[in-house]
Design an enzyme around this catalytic site. Sequence first.
Site, PDB file in Angstrom:
ATOM      1  N   ASN A 150      48.652 -35.750  16.864  1.00 48.69           N
ATOM      2  CA  ASN A 150      49.074 -35.186  15.578  1.00 48.69           C
ATOM      3  C   ASN A 150      49.424 -33.717  15.817  1.00 48.69           C
ATOM      4  O   ASN A 150      48.534 -32.897  15.986  1.00 48.69           O
ATOM      5  CB  ASN A 150      47.909 -35.330  14.579  1.00 48.69           C
ATOM      6  N   TRP A 151      50.697 -33.438  15.838  1.00 50.52           N
ATOM      7  CA  TRP A 151      51.140 -32.083  16.170  1.00 50.52           C
ATOM      8  C   TRP A 151      50.957 -31.114  15.007  1.00 50.52           C
ATOM      9  O   TRP A 151      51.114 -29.908  15.175  1.00 50.52           O
ATOM     10  CB  TRP A 151      52.609 -32.086  16.608  1.00 50.52           C
ATOM     11  N   LYS A 152      50.700 -31.634  13.816  1.00 47.46           N
ATOM     12  CA  LYS A 152      50.572 -30.801  12.600  1.00 47.46           C
ATOM     13  C   LYS A 152      51.795 -29.891  12.464  1.00 47.46           C
ATOM     14  O   LYS A 152      52.893 -30.298  12.852  1.00 47.46           O
ATOM     15  CB  LYS A 152      49.244 -30.027  12.640  1.00 47.46           C
ATOM     16  N   HIS A 168      45.367 -37.691   5.829  1.00 47.81           N
ATOM     17  CA  HIS A 168      44.694 -36.723   6.699  1.00 47.81           C
ATOM     18  C   HIS A 168      43.886 -35.756   5.829  1.00 47.81           C
ATOM     19  O   HIS A 168      44.311 -35.396   4.725  1.00 47.81           O
ATOM     20  CB  HIS A 168      45.726 -35.962   7.542  1.00 47.81           C
ATOM     21  N   GLU A 200      43.507 -32.684   5.888  1.00 43.92           N
ATOM     22  CA  GLU A 200      44.222 -31.466   5.477  1.00 43.92           C
ATOM     23  C   GLU A 200      45.093 -31.738   4.261  1.00 43.92           C
ATOM     24  O   GLU A 200      45.273 -30.874   3.401  1.00 43.92           O
ATOM     25  CB  GLU A 200      45.039 -30.922   6.668  1.00 43.92           C
ATOM     26  N   GLU A 256      37.867 -39.237  11.104  1.00 45.85           N
ATOM     27  CA  GLU A 256      37.900 -37.829  11.479  1.00 45.85           C
ATOM     28  C   GLU A 256      36.917 -37.046  10.611  1.00 45.85           C
ATOM     29  O   GLU A 256      37.249 -36.667   9.478  1.00 45.85           O
ATOM     30  CB  GLU A 256      39.305 -37.264  11.278  1.00 45.85           C
ATOM     31  N   SER A 271      38.453 -32.512  17.391  1.00 48.69           N
ATOM     32  CA  SER A 271      38.145 -31.792  18.628  1.00 48.69           C
ATOM     33  C   SER A 271      37.967 -32.712  19.837  1.00 48.69           C
ATOM     34  O   SER A 271      37.169 -32.411  20.726  1.00 48.69           O
ATOM     35  CB  SER A 271      36.925 -30.880  18.433  1.00 48.69           C
ATOM     36  N   GLY A 317      44.537 -33.577  17.766  1.00 52.27           N
ATOM     37  CA  GLY A 317      45.304 -32.466  17.201  1.00 52.27           C
ATOM     38  C   GLY A 317      45.626 -31.446  18.277  1.00 52.27           C
ATOM     39  O   GLY A 317      46.575 -31.596  19.042  1.00 52.27           O
ATOM     40  N   GLY A 318      44.791 -30.406  18.360  1.00 53.33           N
ATOM     41  CA  GLY A 318      45.038 -29.298  19.284  1.00 53.33           C
ATOM     42  C   GLY A 318      45.388 -29.722  20.706  1.00 53.33           C
ATOM     43  O   GLY A 318      46.361 -29.225  21.298  1.00 53.33           O
TER      44      GLY A 318
HETATM   45  P1  PGA Z   1      41.813 -31.579  16.368  1.00 52.85           P
HETATM   46  O1  PGA Z   1      42.573 -32.318  15.143  1.00 52.85           O
HETATM   47  O2  PGA Z   1      41.910 -32.498  17.549  1.00 52.85           O
HETATM   48  O3  PGA Z   1      42.602 -30.303  16.571  1.00 52.85           O
HETATM   49  O4  PGA Z   1      40.422 -31.343  15.928  1.00 52.85           O
HETATM   50  C1  PGA Z   1      42.470 -33.701  14.952  1.00 52.85           C
HETATM   51  C2  PGA Z   1      43.236 -34.096  13.724  1.00 52.85           C
HETATM   52  O5  PGA Z   1      43.197 -33.372  12.718  1.00 52.85           O
HETATM   53  O6  PGA Z   1      43.910 -35.157  13.704  1.00 52.85           O
END
Ligand code: PGA
Length: 250
Positions: A9-11, A96, A98, A168, A213, A234-235
Amino acid sequence: MRKKIVAGNWKMNTTPVEGVELAKGIVAGMRNVDKAVNFIIAPPFTHLSEVVKVTRGTGIAVSAQNCAAEAKGAYTGEVSAAMIASLGVEYVILGHSERRQYYGETSETLNKKMVQVFANNLQPIYCIGEMLEEREAGKHFDVVKQQLEEVVFNLEPAQFEKTVIAYEPVWAIGTGKTATADQAQEMHAFIRETLKSKFGELAEQTVILYGGSAKPDNAKELFSKADVDGGLIGGAALKAADFIAIGQSY
Ligand code: PGA
């Protein structure tokens, strides 16, 4: 045997040019990953058409990060599931945390988005997970159950079969604080049991990803657990080498 999926997930990161480079790096690196691992990458909307071209024929699937709740019309700024599907995209991330937190997404909106996703032959990656206060109050199982009951339980069995779940925990997203492999397994087993209560044995095949994470140095332990079928990253999905290393962690 359940499918193994590593999804990135590149956000809201990378320009389209950078995104194409990242996708090319992943295509190059995946030669070194077991073919049984399925990669999905979810760039921003603006990158989808170019990233689909880069990944075509490689086995990497492309996902959007969201879609509109309506089919089309006067909804300024929205992107419909039909538009996304027309590009050759296969998945859409829905719910998600967010989007729930910052954009007020509720189960009601997510039910409408599910309708659009399936009407356009896309597959949802439906995200669920509790906030820190909810875990501390011992309510994490109730929260996750409700997120499943209010949305996933409304699906037809044939739709459910195409649905990927991503657990998540909100306190683990982008914080560097991963759930322990045992915490993840405990919740994933609970999710599968909850899904079984509605869909029976079909839930044995449901892919349940862990997100929050996840990194090359903790993926192996997480993926070693019986009900953890992969990760939503994500990251660490923003560096091809890290993303590939996670794919090598099965
Ligand atoms: P993260 O994000 O790996 O940066 O914690 C995961 C996600 O929100 O899908």
